[in-house]
Design an enzyme around this catalytic site. Structure first.
Site, PDB file in Angstrom:
ATOM      1  N   LYS A 178       0.830  -1.130   0.001  1.00  0.00           N
ATOM      2  CA  LYS A 178       0.072  -0.209   0.074  1.00  0.00           C
ATOM      3  C   LYS A 178       0.914   1.214  -0.013  1.00  0.00           C
ATOM      4  O   LYS A 178       1.574   1.691   1.125  1.00  0.00           O
ATOM      5  CB  LYS A 178      -0.847   0.165   1.206  1.00  0.00           C
ATOM      6  CG  LYS A 178      -1.935   1.110   0.981  1.00  0.00           C
ATOM      7  CD  LYS A 178      -2.510   1.660   2.226  1.00  0.00           C
ATOM      8  CE  LYS A 178      -1.569   2.737   2.984  1.00  0.00           C
ATOM      9  NZ  LYS A 178      -1.407   4.018   2.165  1.00  0.00           N
ATOM     10  N   GLU A 253      10.360   1.727  10.207  1.00  0.00           N
ATOM     11  CA  GLU A 253      11.427   2.318   9.779  1.00  0.00           C
ATOM     12  C   GLU A 253      10.792   3.980   9.891  1.00  0.00           C
ATOM     13  O   GLU A 253       9.856   4.358   9.044  1.00  0.00           O
ATOM     14  CB  GLU A 253      11.765   2.267   8.154  1.00  0.00           C
ATOM     15  CG  GLU A 253      12.504   0.844   7.918  1.00  0.00           C
ATOM     16  CD  GLU A 253      13.968   0.795   8.665  1.00  0.00           C
ATOM     17  OE1 GLU A 253      14.487   1.818   9.190  1.00  0.00           O
ATOM     18  OE2 GLU A 253      14.565  -0.212   8.500  1.00  0.00           O
ATOM     19  N   CYS A 287      14.138  11.000   6.026  1.00  0.00           N
ATOM     20  CA  CYS A 287      14.139  10.507   7.291  1.00  0.00           C
ATOM     21  C   CYS A 287      15.721  10.464   7.830  1.00  0.00           C
ATOM     22  O   CYS A 287      15.956  10.728   8.966  1.00  0.00           O
ATOM     23  CB  CYS A 287      13.901   8.934   7.249  1.00  0.00           C
ATOM     24  SG  CYS A 287      14.667   7.739   6.306  1.00  0.00           S
ATOM     25  N   GLU A 386      11.512  16.475  13.880  1.00  0.00           N
ATOM     26  CA  GLU A 386      11.819  16.342  12.661  1.00  0.00           C
ATOM     27  C   GLU A 386      11.025  16.943  11.601  1.00  0.00           C
ATOM     28  O   GLU A 386       9.566  17.081  11.648  1.00  0.00           O
ATOM     29  CB  GLU A 386      11.378  14.764  12.302  1.00  0.00           C
ATOM     30  CG  GLU A 386      11.721  14.342  10.790  1.00  0.00           C
ATOM     31  CD  GLU A 386      11.238  12.981  10.283  1.00  0.00           C
ATOM     32  OE1 GLU A 386      10.186  12.670  10.611  1.00  0.00           O
ATOM     33  OE2 GLU A 386      12.067  12.101   9.708  1.00  0.00           O
TER      34      GLU A 386
HETATM   35  P1  NAD Z   1       2.969   8.726   7.244  1.00  0.00           P
HETATM   36  O1  NAD Z   1       3.248   8.155   8.757  1.00  0.00           O
HETATM   37  O2  NAD Z   1       1.988   9.794   7.336  1.00  0.00           O
HETATM   38  O3  NAD Z   1       2.533   7.784   6.094  1.00  0.00           O
HETATM   39  C1  NAD Z   1       3.228   6.661   5.731  1.00  0.00           C
HETATM   40  C2  NAD Z   1       2.256   5.572   5.272  1.00  0.00           C
HETATM   41  O4  NAD Z   1       1.373   4.890   6.364  1.00  0.00           O
HETATM   42  C3  NAD Z   1       1.289   5.821   4.129  1.00  0.00           C
HETATM   43  O5  NAD Z   1       1.214   4.926   3.188  1.00  0.00           O
HETATM   44  C4  NAD Z   1      -0.007   6.200   4.905  1.00  0.00           C
HETATM   45  O6  NAD Z   1      -1.111   6.165   4.079  1.00  0.00           O
HETATM   46  C5  NAD Z   1       0.027   5.282   5.995  1.00  0.00           C
HETATM   47  N1  NAD Z   1      -0.774   5.079   7.260  1.00  0.00           N
HETATM   48  C6  NAD Z   1      -1.208   6.281   7.578  1.00  0.00           C
HETATM   49  N2  NAD Z   1      -2.002   6.197   8.799  1.00  0.00           N
HETATM   50  C7  NAD Z   1      -2.254   4.766   8.955  1.00  0.00           C
HETATM   51  C8  NAD Z   1      -2.732   4.005   9.838  1.00  0.00           C
HETATM   52  N3  NAD Z   1      -3.683   4.283  10.746  1.00  0.00           N
HETATM   53  N4  NAD Z   1      -2.631   2.620   9.438  1.00  0.00           N
HETATM   54  C9  NAD Z   1      -1.722   2.046   8.603  1.00  0.00           C
HETATM   55  N5  NAD Z   1      -1.156   2.991   7.724  1.00  0.00           N
HETATM   56  C10 NAD Z   1      -1.360   4.208   7.769  1.00  0.00           C
HETATM   57  O7  NAD Z   1       4.463   9.261   6.714  1.00  0.00           O
HETATM   58  P2  NAD Z   1       4.836  10.111   5.624  1.00  0.00           P
HETATM   59  O8  NAD Z   1       4.426  11.360   5.635  1.00  0.00           O
HETATM   60  O9  NAD Z   1       4.047   9.345   4.340  1.00  0.00           O
HETATM   61  O10 NAD Z   1       6.193  10.129   5.240  1.00  0.00           O
HETATM   62  C11 NAD Z   1       7.466  10.894   6.142  1.00  0.00           C
HETATM   63  C12 NAD Z   1       7.578  10.083   7.376  1.00  0.00           C
HETATM   64  O11 NAD Z   1       8.396   8.896   6.943  1.00  0.00           O
HETATM   65  C13 NAD Z   1       8.548  10.867   8.119  1.00  0.00           C
HETATM   66  O12 NAD Z   1       8.696  10.821   9.435  1.00  0.00           O
HETATM   67  C14 NAD Z   1       9.919  10.044   7.676  1.00  0.00           C
HETATM   68  O13 NAD Z   1      10.979  10.120   8.607  1.00  0.00           O
HETATM   69  C15 NAD Z   1       9.707   8.748   7.667  1.00  0.00           C
HETATM   70  N6  NAD Z   1      10.524   7.837   6.737  1.00  0.00           N
HETATM   71  C16 NAD Z   1      11.231   6.967   7.317  1.00  0.00           C
HETATM   72  C17 NAD Z   1      12.309   6.338   6.670  1.00  0.00           C
HETATM   73  C18 NAD Z   1      13.155   5.258   7.431  1.00  0.00           C
HETATM   74  O14 NAD Z   1      13.738   4.362   6.574  1.00  0.00           O
HETATM   75  N7  NAD Z   1      13.384   5.312   8.495  1.00  0.00           N
HETATM   76  C19 NAD Z   1      12.338   6.497   5.351  1.00  0.00           C
HETATM   77  C20 NAD Z   1      11.414   7.414   4.867  1.00  0.00           C
HETATM   78  C21 NAD Z   1      10.423   8.179   5.504  1.00  0.00           C
END
Ligand code: NAD
Length: 484
Positions: A178, A253, A287, A386
């Site tokens: 997803k 992650e 991230c 962040e």
């Molecule tokens: P987000 O947490 O808003 O969303 C990530 C994913 O989770 C999306 O597909 C979203 O639709 C889904 N999601 C949201 N609510 C959910 C729920 N209740 N249940 C299941 N799935 C749900 O993150 P974002 O804004 O898309 O990405 C940015 C964040 O990702 C930043 O905090 C960044 O640091 C982190 N990130 C971490 C890494 C890593 O490898 N550590 C890499 C890239 C991004």
């Protein structure tokens, strides 16, 4: 340029509209215009996708009984298919996410390398024989988990989906992917690659959808055996607690607040370049961004001057501007969040050395000026949270102890950079940092072969390298009494 890639869900080897006909409109962050409309999975679509993946993962299924070498060959073919579509995927990613074509091409290359790396692992998943007391033979089998759910964020939509899909498939699992509803497009190219490679139906299912509905339904489906989540720490915590209901394993992650530490004996030109890429690549939406620059007081002014000069010389552009070096933020709402952080930094007493707002010459697109804050202390909001944008917080230190203390004083522990030409200082500092990844004299850097993941609130488990093999397999112990 209009989008003519895939727009439907891919479930059990079939392209299909969402069961309730719902769609997602994606906006090109550089033009603010609608770029594509794709199907938006409902909870019912999730159930179908998980059921298909579950059937494909059964013990007697084609995928489960296939020779591991043949499974590896499927991954190799998928890599070839992705490589053949690389230009198209890169362009779509540019329009969907805003990153520059150069950045998007790096993401696609990384995925191709990752699939090839794990293709090689498919027939090397050996167990071990264990010396036990008595007349016994004891050995382990490394078995797949079953159905793996992959929930990807919007900042590296294609790359981060592939990072967990490749090891999961190589280990004999099936998958439901997803992508983020903000950037759902390139995930569908995994379905195209799977279809072209002839992967058995149900092994890989791709369902763009919203987190609140499709994401949540996926995590709580009892047939899901593992959730690989990349995203924010807040959503990660929620997913961990939802997965606990079914005792489903998770790889998380999450976020970061990486220190890039520059010592007085460093090559300052190389360090300034690394600091620049570490915070302004991908519009700072990383991230592993080096969002805190920790710099020794003796070289503070010189390093700041170099970093500011680079920031001010950065051409802003996107998928449609060939000379763009930093793209826009992914959405209007995200740009607002970043601008709010900049305002907070000013209110808390930090100094804007450059940037701080919306570039005057950009009438369209969610662009933000590359921003450098000086006079930052580690207790300020811009040093602790962040920001996920092109905002660098510069913090001065006077000796190594203080530098390490500031670096480790963070709720996060994902990635850190160390710049020094003193070999003892380099290794000693690396050993004392509470971070999952440390880069010395370059930043940021990772490979399919090396583990990626964080300490503390930056996550649980590791992607990439041999570490990911442990995430996507489970050991079965077999004890045999060989008394006669
Ligand atoms: P987000 O947490 O808003 O969303 C990530 C994913 O989770 C999306 O597909 C979203 O639709 C889904 N999601 C949201 N609510 C959910 C729920 N209740 N249940 C299941 N799935 C749900 O993150 P974002 O804004 O898309 O990405 C940015 C964040 O990702 C930043 O905090 C960044 O640091 C982190 N990130 C971490 C890494 C890593 O490898 N550590 C890499 C890239 C991004």
């Amino acid at each position: 340029m209009s989008y003519d890639g895939p727009t439907e869900l891919y479930i059990d080897g079939e392209w299909t509209a969402a069961e309730n006909g719902e769609t997602i409109e994606t906006v090109d962050p550089a033009t603010e215009e609608t770029y594509a409309t794709v199907a938006c999975a409902s909870a019912e679509d999730v159930t179908h996708a998980v059921a298909a993946a579950d059937a494909a993962a059964e013990r007697g299924s084609e995928w489960r009984t296939m020779s591991p070498s043949d499974r590896g060959a499927y991954l190799r073919t998928m890599a070839d298919e992705i490589e053949a579509m690389a230009d198209e995927i890169g362009l779509v990613e540019s329009h969907d996410n805003g990153k520059t074509p150069f950045e998007a091409s790096l993401d696609v290359d990384m995925v191709v390398d990752t699939f090839r790396y794990y293709a090689g692992w498919a027939d090397k998943l050996t167990g071990e024989t264990i010396p036990v007391p008595g007349n016994r033979l004891d050995y382990t089998l490394q078995e797949p988990l079953g159905v793996t759910a992959h929930i990807a964020p919007w900042n590296y939509p294609f790359q981060l989906a592939g990072r967990s899909l490749a090891p999961a498939l190589a280990c004999g699992n099936t998958a439901v992917l997803k992508p983020s509803n903000t950037t759902p497009l390139t995930a569908l190219y995994y379905a195209k690659a799977a279809e072209a490679a002839g992967l058995p139906d149900g092994v890989l299912n791709v369902i763009p959808g919203r987190g609140s509905e499709a994401g949540s339904a996926l995590v709580s489906d009892p047939a899901v055996d593992h959730v690989a989540f990349t995203g924010s720490t807040g959503v990660g915590k929620h997913i961990m607690s939802e997965a606990a209901d079914n005792v489903t394993g998770v790889t998380l992650e999450l976020g970061g607040k990486g220190p890039n530490m520059v010592f007085p004996d460093a090559d300052l030109e190389a360090a300034s370049k690394g600091v620049h890429y570490g915070i302004f690549m991908n519009c700072g939406q990383m991230c592993w961004a080096g969002s805190r620059l920790l710099v020794h007081e003796d070289i503070h002014d010189e390093v700041v001057e170099r970093v500011v000069n680079r920031a001010e010389a950065t051409p802003l552009g996107s998928g449609i501007d060939d000379d763009g070096r930093m793209g826009p933020a992914v959405s209007e709402s995200h740009r607002e969040e970043v601008l709010d952080y900049i305002q907070t930094g000013i209110e808390e007493g930090a100094t804007v050395a450059t940037g701080g707002g919306i570039p005057e010459d950009k009438e369209r697109g969610y662009f933000i000026e590359p921003t450098v804050f000086t006079d930052v202390t580690n207790d300020m909001t811009i040093a602790r949270e962040e920001i996920f944008g092109p905002v660098l917080s510069v913090i001065e230190f006077s000796d190594d102890e203080e530098a390490i203390e500031i670096a480790n004083d963070s709720p996060f522990g994902l990635s850190a950079g160390v710049w020094t030409n003193n070999i003892n200082r380099a290794h000693d500092t690396a050993a004392r940092l509470d971070y999952g990844m440390v880069s010395i004299n370059e930043y940021p850097q990772t490979f399919p072969q090396t583990p990626f993941g964080g300490f503390k609130e930056s996550g649980v488990g590791r992607e990439q390298g041999t570490e990911a093999i442990k995430e996507y397999t489970q050991a079965k112990n077999v004890n045999v009494n060989i008394d006669r």
